[in-house]
Design a protein around this motif. Sequence first.
Motif, PDB file in Angstrom:
ATOM      1  N   ASP A 113       0.826  -1.206   0.000  1.00 48.68           N
ATOM      2  CA  ASP A 113       0.000   0.000   0.000  1.00 48.68           C
ATOM      3  C   ASP A 113       0.860   1.256   0.000  1.00 48.68           C
ATOM      4  O   ASP A 113       0.523   2.261  -0.636  1.00 48.68           O
ATOM      5  CB  ASP A 113      -0.918   0.011   1.222  1.00 48.68           C
ATOM      6  CG  ASP A 113      -2.035  -1.023   1.119  1.00 48.68           C
ATOM      7  OD1 ASP A 113      -2.331  -1.460  -0.017  1.00 48.68           O
ATOM      8  OD2 ASP A 113      -2.597  -1.387   2.167  1.00 48.68           O
ATOM      9  N   GLU A 114       1.989   1.188   0.719  1.00 49.87           N
ATOM     10  CA  GLU A 114       2.886   2.342   0.792  1.00 49.87           C
ATOM     11  C   GLU A 114       3.468   2.694  -0.574  1.00 49.87           C
ATOM     12  O   GLU A 114       3.752   3.859  -0.853  1.00 49.87           O
ATOM     13  CB  GLU A 114       4.013   2.079   1.792  1.00 49.87           C
ATOM     14  CG  GLU A 114       3.581   2.001   3.241  1.00 49.87           C
ATOM     15  CD  GLU A 114       3.219   0.592   3.672  1.00 49.87           C
ATOM     16  OE1 GLU A 114       3.171   0.346   4.890  1.00 49.87           O
ATOM     17  OE2 GLU A 114       2.979  -0.264   2.786  1.00 49.87           O
ATOM     18  N   GLN A 132       1.081   4.852  -2.297  1.00 51.01           N
ATOM     19  CA  GLN A 132       1.171   6.205  -1.752  1.00 51.01           C
ATOM     20  C   GLN A 132       2.359   6.954  -2.352  1.00 51.01           C
ATOM     21  O   GLN A 132       2.242   8.124  -2.714  1.00 51.01           O
ATOM     22  CB  GLN A 132       1.303   6.143  -0.228  1.00 51.01           C
ATOM     23  CG  GLN A 132       0.091   5.590   0.484  1.00 51.01           C
ATOM     24  CD  GLN A 132       0.342   5.394   1.967  1.00 51.01           C
ATOM     25  OE1 GLN A 132       1.153   6.079   2.579  1.00 51.01           O
ATOM     26  NE2 GLN A 132      -0.352   4.423   2.556  1.00 51.01           N
ATOM     27  N   GLN A 133       3.494   6.272  -2.465  1.00 52.17           N
ATOM     28  CA  GLN A 133       4.671   6.894  -3.087  1.00 52.17           C
ATOM     29  C   GLN A 133       4.386   7.257  -4.541  1.00 52.17           C
ATOM     30  O   GLN A 133       4.744   8.348  -5.001  1.00 52.17           O
ATOM     31  CB  GLN A 133       5.862   5.939  -3.039  1.00 52.17           C
ATOM     32  CG  GLN A 133       6.534   5.787  -1.695  1.00 52.17           C
ATOM     33  CD  GLN A 133       7.753   4.877  -1.798  1.00 52.17           C
ATOM     34  OE1 GLN A 133       7.619   3.682  -2.049  1.00 52.17           O
ATOM     35  NE2 GLN A 133       8.931   5.448  -1.621  1.00 52.17           N
ATOM     36  N   ILE A 185       6.646   9.208   3.818  1.00 54.37           N
ATOM     37  CA  ILE A 185       6.128   7.898   3.429  1.00 54.37           C
ATOM     38  C   ILE A 185       7.265   6.884   3.330  1.00 54.37           C
ATOM     39  O   ILE A 185       7.139   5.736   3.783  1.00 54.37           O
ATOM     40  CB  ILE A 185       5.370   7.987   2.089  1.00 54.37           C
ATOM     41  CG1 ILE A 185       4.139   8.881   2.235  1.00 54.37           C
ATOM     42  CG2 ILE A 185       4.966   6.595   1.602  1.00 54.37           C
ATOM     43  CD1 ILE A 185       3.476   9.224   0.909  1.00 54.37           C
ATOM     44  N   TYR A 186       8.380   7.313   2.764  1.00 54.59           N
ATOM     45  CA  TYR A 186       9.526   6.416   2.604  1.00 54.59           C
ATOM     46  C   TYR A 186      10.049   5.942   3.951  1.00 54.59           C
ATOM     47  O   TYR A 186      10.294   4.743   4.149  1.00 54.59           O
ATOM     48  CB  TYR A 186      10.635   7.131   1.827  1.00 54.59           C
ATOM     49  CG  TYR A 186      11.918   6.344   1.722  1.00 54.59           C
ATOM     50  CD1 TYR A 186      12.015   5.242   0.872  1.00 54.59           C
ATOM     51  CD2 TYR A 186      13.045   6.702   2.471  1.00 54.59           C
ATOM     52  CE1 TYR A 186      13.185   4.518   0.784  1.00 54.59           C
ATOM     53  CE2 TYR A 186      14.214   5.988   2.380  1.00 54.59           C
ATOM     54  CZ  TYR A 186      14.283   4.891   1.536  1.00 54.59           C
ATOM     55  OH  TYR A 186      15.446   4.163   1.454  1.00 54.59           O
ATOM     56  N   LYS A 246       8.469   5.760   6.824  1.00 54.34           N
ATOM     57  CA  LYS A 246       7.490   4.851   7.437  1.00 54.34           C
ATOM     58  C   LYS A 246       7.528   3.478   6.761  1.00 54.34           C
ATOM     59  O   LYS A 246       7.391   2.443   7.428  1.00 54.34           O
ATOM     60  CB  LYS A 246       6.089   5.451   7.326  1.00 54.34           C
ATOM     61  CG  LYS A 246       5.834   6.633   8.256  1.00 54.34           C
ATOM     62  CD  LYS A 246       4.476   7.256   8.004  1.00 54.34           C
ATOM     63  CE  LYS A 246       3.353   6.273   8.263  1.00 54.34           C
ATOM     64  NZ  LYS A 246       2.013   6.927   8.074  1.00 54.34           N
ATOM     65  N   THR A 247       7.714   3.484   5.448  1.00 52.61           N
ATOM     66  CA  THR A 247       7.745   2.221   4.709  1.00 52.61           C
ATOM     67  C   THR A 247       8.958   1.389   5.099  1.00 52.61           C
ATOM     68  O   THR A 247       8.850   0.178   5.328  1.00 52.61           O
ATOM     69  CB  THR A 247       7.766   2.491   3.190  1.00 52.61           C
ATOM     70  OG1 THR A 247       6.668   3.317   2.836  1.00 52.61           O
ATOM     71  CG2 THR A 247       7.693   1.187   2.405  1.00 52.61           C
ATOM     72  N   HIS A 279       8.476  -0.093   8.434  1.00 55.11           N
ATOM     73  CA  HIS A 279       7.570  -1.230   8.335  1.00 55.11           C
ATOM     74  C   HIS A 279       8.286  -2.464   7.810  1.00 55.11           C
ATOM     75  O   HIS A 279       8.103  -3.586   8.327  1.00 55.11           O
ATOM     76  CB  HIS A 279       6.393  -0.853   7.419  1.00 55.11           C
ATOM     77  CG  HIS A 279       5.340  -1.911   7.322  1.00 55.11           C
ATOM     78  ND1 HIS A 279       4.476  -1.999   6.240  1.00 55.11           N
ATOM     79  CD2 HIS A 279       5.001  -2.940   8.141  1.00 55.11           C
ATOM     80  CE1 HIS A 279       3.669  -3.020   6.414  1.00 55.11           C
ATOM     81  NE2 HIS A 279       3.953  -3.610   7.553  1.00 55.11           N
TER      82      HIS A 279
END
Length: 205
Positions: A109-110, A113-114, A155-156, A158-159, A162
């Motif tokens: 999902d990330e 988003q990217q 986002i990066y 957080k990804t 994860h």
Amino acid sequence: MRFQIIPREQSFYDLFDKAAANLADGARLLLKLLTDYHDPEAAHSEIRQREHEGDEITHQVMRALNTTFVTPFDREDIYRLTSGIDDILDLIEAVSDLLVLHNIDRPLDEMRQQADVLMRACEQTYEATVRLRALRGLEPYWVEINRLENEGDRIYRKTVAHLFSGDFKAMDVLKWKDLVDQLEAAIDKCEDVANTMESIVLKHA
């Protein structure tokens, strides 16, 4: 080698527009691929065609640089702008290629988003590029691209956190990290292109 004595500014600007429009199309195709993930090979083929078209536009700009006596702005800036746009499209094509090579069943999902951030940054790049002729009114675009780059950074991070949380197998982490790194690099390159346009405008203000 024969040089053109009469300025060919219009042809350069037309090529910039074509390159940026082609880039935006490539970014939209990548987001579509990651959103509706059912035939990555066909999607990659379409994105690869955009990449080939981008290469041809880049070659046209370089040929024009070598045969034009008067250019619309500094030659090194023309080179940086054109190469920067081409680099982003190369990274977009690399992501679609890696999805196939790594046999990815379903994107994170990330990653979507990217890709969404990247698409918006590429659209802003196009909107700014078509305004280069006037060398005015570009500031809102490079400000927005900078904001999008910051959003992409968040986002990066957080990804990556994860990916290294322990929820993934080691080999899968390597595959995903390869993909998200390419997406992050593409977003970063959009900021580089925006910085180049800002430099052009400031030089000719």
